[in-house]
Design a protein around this motif. Structure first.
Motif, PDB file in Angstrom:
ATOM      1  N   HIS A 344       0.846  -1.192   0.000  1.00 44.22           N
ATOM      2  CA  HIS A 344       0.000   0.000   0.000  1.00 44.22           C
ATOM      3  C   HIS A 344       0.882   1.243   0.000  1.00 44.22           C
ATOM      4  O   HIS A 344       1.808   1.340   0.805  1.00 44.22           O
ATOM      5  CB  HIS A 344      -0.878  -0.023   1.259  1.00 44.22           C
ATOM      6  CG  HIS A 344      -1.989   0.989   1.226  1.00 44.22           C
ATOM      7  ND1 HIS A 344      -1.793   2.317   0.976  1.00 44.22           N
ATOM      8  CD2 HIS A 344      -3.322   0.835   1.420  1.00 44.22           C
ATOM      9  CE1 HIS A 344      -2.945   2.966   1.030  1.00 44.22           C
ATOM     10  NE2 HIS A 344      -3.888   2.078   1.295  1.00 44.22           N
ATOM     11  N   HIS A 427      -9.090  -4.609 -10.305  1.00 43.90           N
ATOM     12  CA  HIS A 427     -10.535  -4.639 -10.067  1.00 43.90           C
ATOM     13  C   HIS A 427     -11.005  -6.055  -9.711  1.00 43.90           C
ATOM     14  O   HIS A 427     -11.920  -6.232  -8.902  1.00 43.90           O
ATOM     15  CB  HIS A 427     -11.277  -4.137 -11.313  1.00 43.90           C
ATOM     16  CG  HIS A 427     -12.731  -3.843 -11.048  1.00 43.90           C
ATOM     17  ND1 HIS A 427     -13.746  -4.353 -11.810  1.00 43.90           N
ATOM     18  CD2 HIS A 427     -13.329  -3.102 -10.068  1.00 43.90           C
ATOM     19  CE1 HIS A 427     -14.916  -3.937 -11.331  1.00 43.90           C
ATOM     20  NE2 HIS A 427     -14.683  -3.171 -10.278  1.00 43.90           N
ATOM     21  N   ILE A 430     -10.367  -6.425  -6.051  1.00 44.82           N
ATOM     22  CA  ILE A 430     -11.354  -5.645  -5.298  1.00 44.82           C
ATOM     23  C   ILE A 430     -12.690  -6.383  -5.249  1.00 44.82           C
ATOM     24  O   ILE A 430     -13.317  -6.513  -4.189  1.00 44.82           O
ATOM     25  CB  ILE A 430     -11.523  -4.245  -5.929  1.00 44.82           C
ATOM     26  CG1 ILE A 430     -10.230  -3.443  -5.794  1.00 44.82           C
ATOM     27  CG2 ILE A 430     -12.699  -3.514  -5.292  1.00 44.82           C
ATOM     28  CD1 ILE A 430     -10.193  -2.197  -6.651  1.00 44.82           C
ATOM     29  N   ARG A 434     -14.613  -7.890  -1.959  1.00 44.15           N
ATOM     30  CA  ARG A 434     -15.941  -7.322  -1.706  1.00 44.15           C
ATOM     31  C   ARG A 434     -16.990  -8.438  -1.664  1.00 44.15           C
ATOM     32  O   ARG A 434     -17.893  -8.428  -0.816  1.00 44.15           O
ATOM     33  CB  ARG A 434     -16.291  -6.314  -2.799  1.00 44.15           C
ATOM     34  CG  ARG A 434     -17.722  -5.810  -2.765  1.00 44.15           C
ATOM     35  CD  ARG A 434     -17.976  -4.789  -3.860  1.00 44.15           C
ATOM     36  NE  ARG A 434     -19.383  -4.458  -3.967  1.00 44.15           N
ATOM     37  CZ  ARG A 434     -19.879  -3.551  -4.810  1.00 44.15           C
ATOM     38  NH1 ARG A 434     -19.054  -2.880  -5.598  1.00 44.15           N
ATOM     39  NH2 ARG A 434     -21.166  -3.311  -4.861  1.00 44.15           N
ATOM     40  N   GLU A 549     -11.594   8.134 -11.479  1.00 43.02           N
ATOM     41  CA  GLU A 549     -11.810   6.692 -11.472  1.00 43.02           C
ATOM     42  C   GLU A 549     -10.511   5.927 -11.181  1.00 43.02           C
ATOM     43  O   GLU A 549     -10.514   4.921 -10.458  1.00 43.02           O
ATOM     44  CB  GLU A 549     -12.392   6.245 -12.815  1.00 43.02           C
ATOM     45  CG  GLU A 549     -13.844   6.675 -13.024  1.00 43.02           C
ATOM     46  CD  GLU A 549     -14.321   6.427 -14.446  1.00 43.02           C
ATOM     47  OE1 GLU A 549     -15.529   6.190 -14.632  1.00 43.02           O
ATOM     48  OE2 GLU A 549     -13.472   6.464 -15.386  1.00 43.02           O
ATOM     49  N   THR A 552      -9.720   6.326  -7.455  1.00 36.56           N
ATOM     50  CA  THR A 552     -10.636   5.506  -6.659  1.00 36.56           C
ATOM     51  C   THR A 552     -10.256   4.040  -6.731  1.00 36.56           C
ATOM     52  O   THR A 552     -10.263   3.318  -5.720  1.00 36.56           O
ATOM     53  CB  THR A 552     -12.078   5.697  -7.153  1.00 36.56           C
ATOM     54  OG1 THR A 552     -12.455   7.071  -7.012  1.00 36.56           O
ATOM     55  CG2 THR A 552     -13.043   4.827  -6.357  1.00 36.56           C
ATOM     56  N   LEU A 553      -9.900   3.589  -7.933  1.00 37.08           N
ATOM     57  CA  LEU A 553      -9.503   2.190  -8.101  1.00 37.08           C
ATOM     58  C   LEU A 553      -8.265   1.866  -7.259  1.00 37.08           C
ATOM     59  O   LEU A 553      -8.206   0.835  -6.573  1.00 37.08           O
ATOM     60  CB  LEU A 553      -9.230   1.899  -9.579  1.00 37.08           C
ATOM     61  CG  LEU A 553      -8.854   0.449  -9.908  1.00 37.08           C
ATOM     62  CD1 LEU A 553     -10.072  -0.449  -9.825  1.00 37.08           C
ATOM     63  CD2 LEU A 553      -8.225   0.348 -11.288  1.00 37.08           C
ATOM     64  N   ASP A 555      -7.174   3.491  -4.593  1.00 32.29           N
ATOM     65  CA  ASP A 555      -7.521   3.554  -3.173  1.00 32.29           C
ATOM     66  C   ASP A 555      -8.199   2.260  -2.718  1.00 32.29           C
ATOM     67  O   ASP A 555      -7.878   1.706  -1.665  1.00 32.29           O
ATOM     68  CB  ASP A 555      -8.452   4.738  -2.901  1.00 32.29           C
ATOM     69  CG  ASP A 555      -7.726   6.074  -2.968  1.00 32.29           C
ATOM     70  OD1 ASP A 555      -6.480   6.056  -2.912  1.00 32.29           O
ATOM     71  OD2 ASP A 555      -8.405   7.116  -3.087  1.00 32.29           O
ATOM     72  N   ARG A 556      -9.152   1.780  -3.529  1.00 33.27           N
ATOM     73  CA  ARG A 556      -9.872   0.559  -3.147  1.00 33.27           C
ATOM     74  C   ARG A 556      -8.967  -0.670  -3.205  1.00 33.27           C
ATOM     75  O   ARG A 556      -9.115  -1.600  -2.406  1.00 33.27           O
ATOM     76  CB  ARG A 556     -11.087   0.371  -4.053  1.00 33.27           C
ATOM     77  CG  ARG A 556     -12.179   1.400  -3.791  1.00 33.27           C
ATOM     78  CD  ARG A 556     -13.398   1.177  -4.640  1.00 33.27           C
ATOM     79  NE  ARG A 556     -14.443   2.138  -4.326  1.00 33.27           N
ATOM     80  CZ  ARG A 556     -15.599   2.237  -4.998  1.00 33.27           C
ATOM     81  NH1 ARG A 556     -15.825   1.426  -6.031  1.00 33.27           N
ATOM     82  NH2 ARG A 556     -16.488   3.124  -4.651  1.00 33.27           N
ATOM     83  N   GLU A 559      -7.010  -0.929  -0.056  1.00 33.89           N
ATOM     84  CA  GLU A 559      -7.810  -1.270   1.117  1.00 33.89           C
ATOM     85  C   GLU A 559      -7.981  -2.778   1.256  1.00 33.89           C
ATOM     86  O   GLU A 559      -8.451  -3.271   2.283  1.00 33.89           O
ATOM     87  CB  GLU A 559      -9.193  -0.604   1.026  1.00 33.89           C
ATOM     88  CG  GLU A 559      -9.148   0.912   1.187  1.00 33.89           C
ATOM     89  CD  GLU A 559     -10.497   1.553   0.876  1.00 33.89           C
ATOM     90  OE1 GLU A 559     -11.438   0.807   0.515  1.00 33.89           O
ATOM     91  OE2 GLU A 559     -10.612   2.787   0.990  1.00 33.89           O
ATOM     92  N   CYS A 560      -7.579  -3.527   0.207  1.00 30.99           N
ATOM     93  CA  CYS A 560      -7.703  -4.981   0.225  1.00 30.99           C
ATOM     94  C   CYS A 560      -6.642  -5.594   1.137  1.00 30.99           C
ATOM     95  O   CYS A 560      -5.582  -5.016   1.364  1.00 30.99           O
ATOM     96  CB  CYS A 560      -7.551  -5.553  -1.193  1.00 30.99           C
ATOM     97  SG  CYS A 560      -8.885  -5.106  -2.325  1.00 30.99           S
TER      98      CYS A 560
END
Length: 596
Positions: A344, A427, A430, A434, A549, A552-553, A555-556, A559-560
């Motif tokens: 990260h 993605h 992610i 999720r 976008e 955001t991608l 950042d997400r 977070e994984c």
């Protein structure tokens, strides 16, 4: 008239030979057992002399505590030991040996002599045994410690001797057993001689902590090229401590021979823990390549069973899965801190391991520099101060430019290089995590369809769809199945793209079945379904993303829990530091330069 039964008591000499076959399978087994006895005797110097790959002579000389004349005879009796006395002692084993089987097993199938002396005794004791029978005892001149000679191993069990491999193979096993003891005891001077030639002369380290002392041993045994580029591991929880070194990917090998694991300083073999470590390298090592590592695990003895196999090479933890996950996570973090796998940009998340068992009164062993290394150390483990968790140069530049390449890769500048993200793979990671979360919480949103979609499936697929209904409902699917195998789809997860509502369930089922064929033994139902769903619903390459976008991608992604690889192990992101660029441009191409 009834006949006598066929069951008869086995002669003791036959029983001893059979038991010896479990403990002493080859010369290396005897070397390992005798070295462990020397370490348990607190020897600071140990010499090993081998002839004819151990079939002719195995001699171990140490300056340990020695034995009395009575103990020198009794130690060769089966189950005679000074290390445990009650069944409760099995729950707190802190020595390498404990069963009292090794010397009896070796003496049963060899010609053995022992000279030993305690420091307080004026003379030593001599014992000679052949085939398990004591043939001579006498006082002798000796220095403090023990010298044991094992000659003509398997002389009275020719069938066992016939199963020995080539001399080079047998000596390789001896060398591996010697090196394992040497790594676990870097404050001990050890030597190994084979057929009058020096193989190893390892001087006791003067380092005041275990990790530095171990690195010195690694340098001598593995070579400076490997040891200078190894990654340090130093993590601990209330249950488990792990310290040692992992190799850089460029020093990986085609064999696993330089992979060493220890539990409470005892060398062990564990396919499960080896898999945990190898999986930490999945994103950076191709198939067929194996990392080099030497790792020491320390755990309260009551949480680990070392009495699993006669050779004491296998152990069982009371939380095997927790140990696996902890070891895998800290190896990944160690590689990340060394910038070998991406982490990260904002730092490295913490690793914790808190098993169900609580209230242990056991305390981790003291720091190595608080102990007398030669005689009083309780373990080879040192607990150092907490190190920084932030990999150098991993911070992103404020307002850094984002650039998309070929509709697939996102590039952004870091303070000491660049980071490249595969947006499709990112993605997928992610979506996978999720989906697993939605399975647990049932919080997936469902988009009800204006017109229901009808599909017809095989009976097997209908049965599978029924089985998976609780999980699919948790992420937003709403469907029913009729007796004629028609599936009516009334709702789908809200993020399913328009036009894909009819085909999504058959695609998920196909992916699920493919995973069953390839990975049935390693995936839970939830992991399998989440993998299939994430692969199908993740963004494809060629999609143009805006700056917002892309941010955001990223950042997400970070977070994984496992941001750097997809669920099936493909790379999602990598970094190139300024040093990487400098090395690349400094390369020589025979004076011609490299064409762009």
């Amino acid at each position: 008239m009834a006949q006598d039964g066929h069951i008869k008591r086995m002669p003791i000499e036959l029983a001893n030979k059979i038991a010896a076959g479990e403990v002493v399978q080859r010369p290396a087994s005897a070397v390992k057992e005798l070295l462990e006895n020397a370490i348990d005797a607190k020897a600071s110097e140990i010499d090993v002399i081998i002839k004819a790959s151990g079939s002719s002579l195995i001699q171990i000389k140490d300056n340990g505590s020695g034995m009395s004349a009575n103990d020198a005879v009794q130690c060769f009796e089966r189950h005679a030991t000074s290390k445990i006395s009650t069944s409760k002692d099995l729950e707190n084993i802190c020595t390498l040996g404990f069963r009292g089987e090794a010397l009896a097993s070796i003496a049963a199938i060899a010609q053995v002599s022992l000279k030993t002396k305690r420091d307080e005794d004026s003379q030593g004791a001599y014992v000679r045994i052949e085939g398990g029978e004591v043939v001579e005892t006498a006082p002798c001149a000796a220095t403090t410690g023990s010298v044991i000679d094992v000659r003509n191993l398997f002389f009275n069990v020719p069938a066992r001797r016939s199963f020995l491999k080539a001399p080079s193979t047998e000596f390789r096993h001896i060398s591996e057993a010697f090196v394992a003891i040497a790594f676990a005891n870097p404050w001990t001077t050890l030597s190994l001689e084979h057929d009058n030639k020096d193989v190893f002369r390892l001087i006791a380290s003067r380092a005041d902590n275990f990790l530095d002392a171990l690195r010195e041993r690694l340098r001598v045994v593995l070579g400076s090229d490997v040891s200078q580029h190894m990654v340090q591991v130093n993590e601990s929880s209330s249950y488990l401590s792990v310290v040692g070194y992992l190799s850089h990917p460029e020093h990986a090998k085609k064999s696993r021979k330089d992979q060493r694991l220890f539990v409470n300083s005892r060398p062990i073999k564990s396919p499960s823990l080896n898999h945990a470590i190898r999986s930490a390298y999945d994103a950076i090592l191709p198939d067929g390549q194996h990392p080099v590592y030497t790792l020491f695990l320390t755990v309260n003895p009551k949480h680990v069973d070392v009495n699993v196999h006669p050779a004491k090479m296998e152990v069982r933890f009371d939380d095997d899965k927790g140990v696996y996950n902890f070891l895998q996570a800290i190896c990944r973090r160690a590689l990340g801190l060394a910038d070998l796998i991406p982490q990260h940009p904002g730092g490295v998340s913490s690793v914790s391991f808190q098993p169900e068992s609580k209230g242990d009164s056991w305390q981790p062993p003291p720091r190595a520099d608080e102990l007398n290394p030669a005689y009083e150390r309780q373990s080879a483990i040192v607990y150092e101060e907490e190190v920084s968790r932030l990999p150098s140069g991993a911070e992103t530049l404020d307002g850094g430019i984002l650039w998309q390449l070929e509709g697939r890769y996102i590039l952004t500048q870091l303070k000491n290089g660049i980071m490249v993200v595969d947006h499709s793979a990112a993605h997928e990671r992610i979506m996978y995590e999720r989906t697993l979360k939605d399975f647990q919480t049932g919080s997936g949103f469902s988009q009800q369809l204006l017109f229901a979609q009808l599909i017809t499936l095989s009976q097997d697929d209908c049965n599978l769809l029924n089985d998976l209904n609780p999980l699919l409902s948790a992420i937003g699917f709403d469907y029913s199945i009729s007796k004629n195998r028609t599936v009516t789809i009334q709702g789908v997860p809200s993020h399913i793209r328009t036009g894909a509502e009819r085909d999504i369930l058959p695609q998920i089922l196909n992916g699920y079945k493919d995973n069953l064929e390839q990975l049935a033994s390693s995936l839970s139902e939830e992991e399998n379904l989440a993998r299939s769903f994430a692969k199908i619903t993740s963004m494809r390459s060629g999609i143009k993303l805006s700056d917002e976008e892309m941010r955001t991608l990223i950042d997400r992604l970070f977070e994984c829990q496992e941001p750097h690889i997809t669920p099936d192990g493909k790379l999602t992101v990598f970094r190139m530091t300024l040093e990487d660029f400098e090395r690349r441009f400094d390369q020589s191409f025979l004076g011609h330069g490299e064409e762009v």
